[in-house]
Design an enzyme around this catalytic site. Structure first.
Site, PDB file in Angstrom:
ATOM      1  N   ASP A 408       0.853  -1.174   0.000  1.00 29.58           N
ATOM      2  CA  ASP A 408       0.000   0.000   0.000  1.00 29.58           C
ATOM      3  C   ASP A 408       0.901   1.240   0.000  1.00 29.58           C
ATOM      4  OD1 ASP A 408      -2.960   1.003   0.658  1.00 29.58           O
ATOM      5  OD2 ASP A 408      -1.554   2.195   1.859  1.00 29.58           O
ATOM      6  N   ASN A 416      -2.296  13.184  -4.072  1.00 31.77           N
ATOM      7  CA  ASN A 416      -3.488  13.647  -4.795  1.00 31.77           C
ATOM      8  C   ASN A 416      -3.889  15.057  -4.371  1.00 31.77           C
ATOM      9  OD1 ASN A 416      -3.881  11.393  -6.415  1.00 31.77           O
ATOM     10  ND2 ASN A 416      -5.125  10.335  -4.877  1.00 31.77           N
ATOM     11  N   ASP A 425      -2.257   9.310 -10.573  1.00 28.21           N
ATOM     12  CA  ASP A 425      -2.313   8.268 -11.603  1.00 28.21           C
ATOM     13  C   ASP A 425      -0.924   7.943 -12.132  1.00 28.21           C
ATOM     14  OD1 ASP A 425      -5.027   8.257 -11.276  1.00 28.21           O
ATOM     15  OD2 ASP A 425      -5.457   9.455 -13.089  1.00 28.21           O
ATOM     16  N   GLU A 451      -5.015   2.273  -3.834  1.00 30.26           N
ATOM     17  CA  GLU A 451      -3.565   2.334  -3.922  1.00 30.26           C
ATOM     18  C   GLU A 451      -2.925   1.074  -3.361  1.00 30.26           C
ATOM     19  OE1 GLU A 451      -4.786   4.631  -0.170  1.00 30.26           O
ATOM     20  OE2 GLU A 451      -5.474   4.498  -2.244  1.00 30.26           O
TER      21      GLU A 451
END
Length: 539
Positions: A408, A416, A425, A451
């Site tokens: 993770d 973000n 992305d 993620e």
């Protein structure tokens, strides 16, 4: 005395008997012309029998009666002979109702004159004694000569039909036609001799004397050369009317028979090709001319030079009873329509094959889309859940371990929020590419969540799996990810679990890896924890 045994009546009786025998032999034949031949033979029998009785009778009354009766046969023979020749040479189109009526007019008029006004036929009839026999002396009238001329015209026309047909016919039919012609010429020649030397023959008509010879020739043709047999019928109904082109060649390759359908293939009247060399006639197929002279049966397909038509060519050698080559039968069949259908079918099959390939590609693409994550191109969670069960079952069968790494991204929300989702992305795709590059053949990586990633590694021990996780961690820590004017970096927390030590089912194994991942994140992130180490701490 009513009767006398005259030598002429004996000879005529023998001739009549031979004619009757031939008539009886063919009475059940049904080939074209058989009915006309029976009519002609019956006329010959009546002629010869009645003429024999004119020589055997003594009184004027009886002699004249049989003389008139004889004319029933005299009038039948020429007409039936012409009809017979037209039928056996397949010129039936001439035998129309109108022509048959015209053909019968003169015989009917002559018959009426013979029985009702005989002075126009026999100008004078006298009896005289010669060598002890009573004979008739006849002076012939005008209508006698008219009938002779009419009969000769019919007979000569029949001779012409036979002769011309013999020239164009193949060897089999030529032999038959010539036999009929030969047998018929004899009575005609004797008749001509009679008319030119009547007085010197003592009023004897030689024609009926020779009928026995003609009958013998006909019988020879019927039983030795299969005259009036089934072959002429087959030739007429099949070859003449079939749509396929037919050529018959002699042993030297010359055309001896041809059917009307060949006009459609060659563009010429078939009758003009008789006797010509087949190779020169078929010059449009010159490159295949050697096949026309092949000693074995040959079949091939030919495309005409203008590419307008396709022909199926079949060559069959013909042998006699001694196995000697006597000729060849060539059959041309127009297969243009069939070729077009085959071409259309091939085109349709090619299109279908192309469509099947396209469908297969689309199906593969759809399957890939169904099991792949659109952003990272890694397998998705659905694929993981379907495939992990199969991999665990295989590991159980083959008795080897299987390890998974659940990872993770640390503080991914900050990426973000700070740089935008597009930057997130880019980070996800970069991480996915790195994991894919460092995977073995047989491993597979999946995007498990937003993620979160899972790397499945069959047939690997827990220590090796931990080492690979640490190596992967180091590679990720060293990543510099360009994004516009920024260089991004990230870290990953990882949890490692092994089958069967940490879970013997998919659910247990994923739960163990998740617990190890959770522990790594609680320990400060950017760490690799093995579920086994958690168990030891708990103990």
């Amino acid at each position: 005395m009513l009767y006398q045994i005259h030598p002429h009546s004996l000879i005529l009786s023998i001739s009549a008997s031979l004619t009757l025998i031939v008539f009886l032999l063919i009475r059940r034949r049904s080939a074209p012309g058989s009915g006309a031949l029976r009519g002609m033979l019956l006329g010959m029998f009546i002629w010869a029998t009645a003429y024999a009785l004119t020589w055997a009778m003594v009184s004027m009354e009886h002699k004249v009666f049989w003389l008139k009766t004889m004319y029933l046969g005299v009038l039948m023979v020429p007409s039936f002979f012409l009809i017979f020749t037209l039928r056996i040479t397949h010129r039936d189109r001439w035998l129309t109702f109108r022509n048959l009526v015209l053909l019968s007019l003169e015989p009917l008029l002559m018959l009426i004159l013979v029985w009702g006004a005989d002075r126009f036929v026999f100008a004078e009839i006298n009896l005289l004694t010669q060598n002890g026999y009573v004979i008739m002396q006849i002076r012939r009238g005008t209508w006698f000569w008219i009938n002779v001329l009419y009969s000769y015209v019919l007979i000569l026309l029949a001779f012409y039909v036979l002769g011309s047909s013999a020239l164009r016919a193949n060897r089999f039919f030529k032999r038959q036609y010539l036999l009929v012609l030969g047998g018929s010429v004899v009575p005609f020649a004797f008749s001509v001799i009679t008319q030119t030397r009547y007085d010197s023959l003592n009023n004897l008509d030689l024609a009926p004397v020779s009928f026995g010879i003609a009958g013998a020739v006909y019988a020879y043709a019927i039983f030795r050369h299969r005259f009036m047999d089934l072959i002429p019928v087959a030739r007429s109904t099949l070859i003449e009317n079939m749509s396929d082109g037919v050529l018959v060649l002699d042993e030297r390759g010359r055309i001896i028979d041809i059917n009307p359908a060949m006009k459609a293939f060659l563009g010429e009247e078939p009758s003009t090709l008789i006797g010509k060399d087949a190779s020169s006639v078929l010059s449009i197929w010159q490159e295949n001319s050697e096949q026309l002279l092949s000693p074995t049966e040959t079949r091939t397909e030919i495309q005409l030079p203008d590419h307008s038509r396709y022909l199926d060519l079949r060559v069959t050698p013909l042998y006699d009873d001694d196995k000697r080559l006597t000729g060849r039968l060539i059959v041309f069949r127009d297969i243009t329509d069939r070729k077009q259908v085959e071409k259309d079918l091939r085109y349709a099959m090619d299109r279908l094959q192309t469509q099947l390939i396209e469908i297969g590609i689309l199906q593969s693409q759809l399957r890939e889309q169904a099991i792949r994550d659109a952003l990272t191109n890694l397998f998705n969670r659905r694929y993981l859940e379907e495939t992990l069960d199969r991999e665990l079952a295989r590991a159980a069968r083959e008795l080897y371990p299987l390890c998974i790494i659940m990872m993770d991204l640390d503080h991914f929300k900050d990426v973000n929020d700070t740089y935008g989702h597009e930057a997130g992305d880019v980070v996800l795709r970069t991480l996915a590419d790195l994991v894919t590059r460092q995977s073995r053949h047989g491993d597979f990586a999946c995007r498990y969540g937003g993620e979160e990633f899972v790397l499945v590694m069959p047939n690997i021990g827990i220590e090796v799996a931990k080492e690979r996780a640490l190596q992967l961690q180091r590679s990720i820590n060293s990543l510099v990810i360009p994004f516009g004017p920024f260089n991004l970096s990230t870290t990953v927390s990882m949890g490692v679990a092994s089958y069967p030590a940490h879970g013997d089912t998919k659910e247990k194994l994923l739960r163990a890896a998740d617990r190890a991942l959770y522990a790594a994140k609680n320990a400060g992130r950017n760490r690799v924890f093995v579920y086994r180490d958690l168990e030891m701490k708990e103990e």
